[in-house]
Write a protein that holds these residues in place. Structure first.
Motif, PDB file in Angstrom:
ATOM      1  N   ALA A  86      21.999  25.911  61.379  1.00 19.98           N
ATOM      2  CA  ALA A  86      22.623  26.231  60.092  1.00 19.98           C
ATOM      3  C   ALA A  86      23.661  27.339  60.274  1.00 19.98           C
ATOM      4  O   ALA A  86      24.775  27.273  59.713  1.00 19.98           O
ATOM      5  CB  ALA A  86      21.570  26.650  59.077  1.00 19.98           C
ATOM      6  N   LEU A  87      23.310  28.349  61.060  1.00 22.97           N
ATOM      7  CA  LEU A  87      24.238  29.443  61.314  1.00 22.97           C
ATOM      8  C   LEU A  87      25.464  28.946  62.075  1.00 22.97           C
ATOM      9  O   LEU A  87      26.597  29.314  61.751  1.00 22.97           O
ATOM     10  CB  LEU A  87      23.540  30.562  62.096  1.00 22.97           C
ATOM     11  N   ARG A  88      25.254  28.093  63.069  1.00 24.41           N
ATOM     12  CA  ARG A  88      26.388  27.513  63.805  1.00 24.41           C
ATOM     13  C   ARG A  88      27.308  26.735  62.873  1.00 24.41           C
ATOM     14  O   ARG A  88      28.527  26.842  62.952  1.00 24.41           O
ATOM     15  CB  ARG A  88      25.878  26.567  64.896  1.00 24.41           C
ATOM     16  N   ALA A  89      26.713  25.935  62.017  1.00 17.71           N
ATOM     17  CA  ALA A  89      27.507  25.132  61.079  1.00 17.71           C
ATOM     18  C   ALA A  89      28.321  26.035  60.156  1.00 17.71           C
ATOM     19  O   ALA A  89      29.502  25.769  59.874  1.00 17.71           O
ATOM     20  CB  ALA A  89      26.606  24.214  60.271  1.00 17.71           C
ATOM     21  N   ARG A  90      27.698  27.110  59.680  1.00 14.39           N
ATOM     22  CA  ARG A  90      28.415  28.039  58.795  1.00 14.39           C
ATOM     23  C   ARG A  90      29.559  28.732  59.531  1.00 14.39           C
ATOM     24  O   ARG A  90      30.650  28.901  58.994  1.00 14.39           O
ATOM     25  CB  ARG A  90      27.445  29.078  58.222  1.00 14.39           C
ATOM     26  N   ILE A  91      29.330  29.128  60.784  1.00 15.25           N
ATOM     27  CA  ILE A  91      30.374  29.795  61.579  1.00 15.25           C
ATOM     28  C   ILE A  91      31.530  28.839  61.832  1.00 15.25           C
ATOM     29  O   ILE A  91      32.706  29.197  61.672  1.00 15.25           O
ATOM     30  CB  ILE A  91      29.797  30.325  62.913  1.00 15.25           C
ATOM     31  N   GLU A  92      31.216  27.603  62.223  1.00 12.31           N
ATOM     32  CA  GLU A  92      32.284  26.621  62.481  1.00 12.31           C
ATOM     33  C   GLU A  92      33.069  26.314  61.215  1.00 12.31           C
ATOM     34  O   GLU A  92      34.295  26.194  61.252  1.00 12.31           O
ATOM     35  CB  GLU A  92      31.688  25.347  63.081  1.00 12.31           C
ATOM     36  N   ALA A  93      32.377  26.201  60.084  1.00  8.56           N
ATOM     37  CA  ALA A  93      33.069  25.941  58.819  1.00  8.56           C
ATOM     38  C   ALA A  93      33.976  27.109  58.460  1.00  8.56           C
ATOM     39  O   ALA A  93      35.118  26.918  58.012  1.00  8.56           O
ATOM     40  CB  ALA A  93      32.058  25.682  57.703  1.00  8.56           C
ATOM     41  N   ALA A  94      33.514  28.331  58.688  1.00  7.66           N
ATOM     42  CA  ALA A  94      34.333  29.512  58.399  1.00  7.66           C
ATOM     43  C   ALA A  94      35.545  29.567  59.314  1.00  7.66           C
ATOM     44  O   ALA A  94      36.658  29.894  58.868  1.00  7.66           O
ATOM     45  CB  ALA A  94      33.494  30.783  58.548  1.00  7.66           C
ATOM     46  N   ALA A 149      35.406  32.404  70.187  1.00  4.79           N
ATOM     47  CA  ALA A 149      34.414  31.511  69.577  1.00  4.79           C
ATOM     48  C   ALA A 149      33.138  31.487  70.417  1.00  4.79           C
ATOM     49  O   ALA A 149      32.022  31.501  69.873  1.00  4.79           O
ATOM     50  CB  ALA A 149      34.989  30.109  69.424  1.00  4.79           C
ATOM     51  N   ARG A 150      33.282  31.453  71.754  1.00  2.00           N
ATOM     52  CA  ARG A 150      32.106  31.483  72.620  1.00  2.00           C
ATOM     53  C   ARG A 150      31.334  32.782  72.441  1.00  2.00           C
ATOM     54  O   ARG A 150      30.106  32.783  72.344  1.00  2.00           O
ATOM     55  CB  ARG A 150      32.522  31.306  74.074  1.00  2.00           C
ATOM     56  N   LYS A 151      32.048  33.897  72.384  1.00  3.11           N
ATOM     57  CA  LYS A 151      31.380  35.188  72.193  1.00  3.11           C
ATOM     58  C   LYS A 151      30.672  35.239  70.844  1.00  3.11           C
ATOM     59  O   LYS A 151      29.560  35.751  70.728  1.00  3.11           O
ATOM     60  CB  LYS A 151      32.402  36.326  72.290  1.00  3.11           C
ATOM     61  N   THR A 152      31.343  34.687  69.817  1.00  2.00           N
ATOM     62  CA  THR A 152      30.750  34.686  68.480  1.00  2.00           C
ATOM     63  C   THR A 152      29.497  33.824  68.474  1.00  2.00           C
ATOM     64  O   THR A 152      28.475  34.212  67.900  1.00  2.00           O
ATOM     65  CB  THR A 152      31.762  34.150  67.445  1.00  2.00           C
ATOM     66  N   ARG A 153      29.561  32.657  69.115  1.00  2.00           N
ATOM     67  CA  ARG A 153      28.377  31.794  69.189  1.00  2.00           C
ATOM     68  C   ARG A 153      27.245  32.491  69.929  1.00  2.00           C
ATOM     69  O   ARG A 153      26.086  32.420  69.529  1.00  2.00           O
ATOM     70  CB  ARG A 153      28.731  30.493  69.893  1.00  2.00           C
ATOM     71  N   ALA A 154      27.588  33.155  71.032  1.00  2.00           N
ATOM     72  CA  ALA A 154      26.567  33.853  71.814  1.00  2.00           C
ATOM     73  C   ALA A 154      25.935  34.968  70.979  1.00  2.00           C
ATOM     74  O   ALA A 154      24.705  35.132  70.976  1.00  2.00           O
ATOM     75  CB  ALA A 154      27.169  34.415  73.098  1.00  2.00           C
TER      76      ALA A 154
END
Length: 192
Positions: free
Chosen positions: A15-23, A172-177
């Protein structure tokens, strides 16, 4: 009171990944759209404030672009030759008119003035045609130089865009990590 049901760490991470990608998509779309909207508004405002400048600039740009193309140079050359022919014809007709006046009893001084005027006009015409030829050659040189500069700018822009894309991917990789770390920490805290 009801107790909240524990959310699995996998579900919250997704859910958090989906929200980050949408943002990220919203930010990218908004930025491009906003920039395009601002550029269009600025162009419209400038055009309204300076209509003659815009029209003159468009005409000048069209003329330069036309002269930089092979068909445009051919047309300009034909126009220059036609103009030179017309002016030469007019000058020779004026010269013959001066001779006719002289043969009808004009003064010798009048003949000299007429011939001097025709000679002066022909010299001016020759200089104008030579200047036009030199200008055409210079325009060709400028066109070639502009082409080289455009290629350099295109290469630099491509490099900058690639660098920006790489930086964005790294961010984006750093944010995902970081998000994954946060989700892991939250999972540990909820379990603990």
């Amino acid at each position: 009171m009801t107790e909240p049901t524990p959310i699995s760490s996998t579900d919250s991470r997704d859910a958090l990944r989906a929200r980050i990608e949408a943002a990220e998509r919203r930010n990218a779309d908004r930025t491009l759209a906003d920039q395009a909207r601002e550029a269009a508004t600025a162009a419209v405002d400038y055009t309204r404030a300076n209509p003659l400048t815009v029209i003159g600039g468009a005409l000048a740009a069209g003329l330069v672009i036309g002269l930089l193309t092979r068909p445009g140079r051919r047309v300009a050359s034909r126009v220059a030759h036609s103009t030179a022919g017309a002016i030469s014809g007019a000058a020779s007709s004026a010269s013959s008119g001066v001779k006719n006046v002289a043969s009808r009893g004009g003064s010798r001084f009048g003949q000299m003035i007429g011939q001097a005027a025709v000679t002066y006009a022909m010299t001016l015409i020759d200089e104008v045609l030579e200047t036009a030829r030199a200008g055409q050659e210079r325009a060709e040189e400028l066109g070639d130089a502009a082409g080289v500069q455009a290629k350099k700018i295109t290469a630099r822009t491509s490099d900058a865009a690639g660098s920006a894309a790489d930086s964005t991917r790294a961010l984006a990789r750093k944010t995902r990590a970081a998000a994954a770390d946060i989700v892991r920490d939250l999972g540990r805290k909820t379990k603990g």
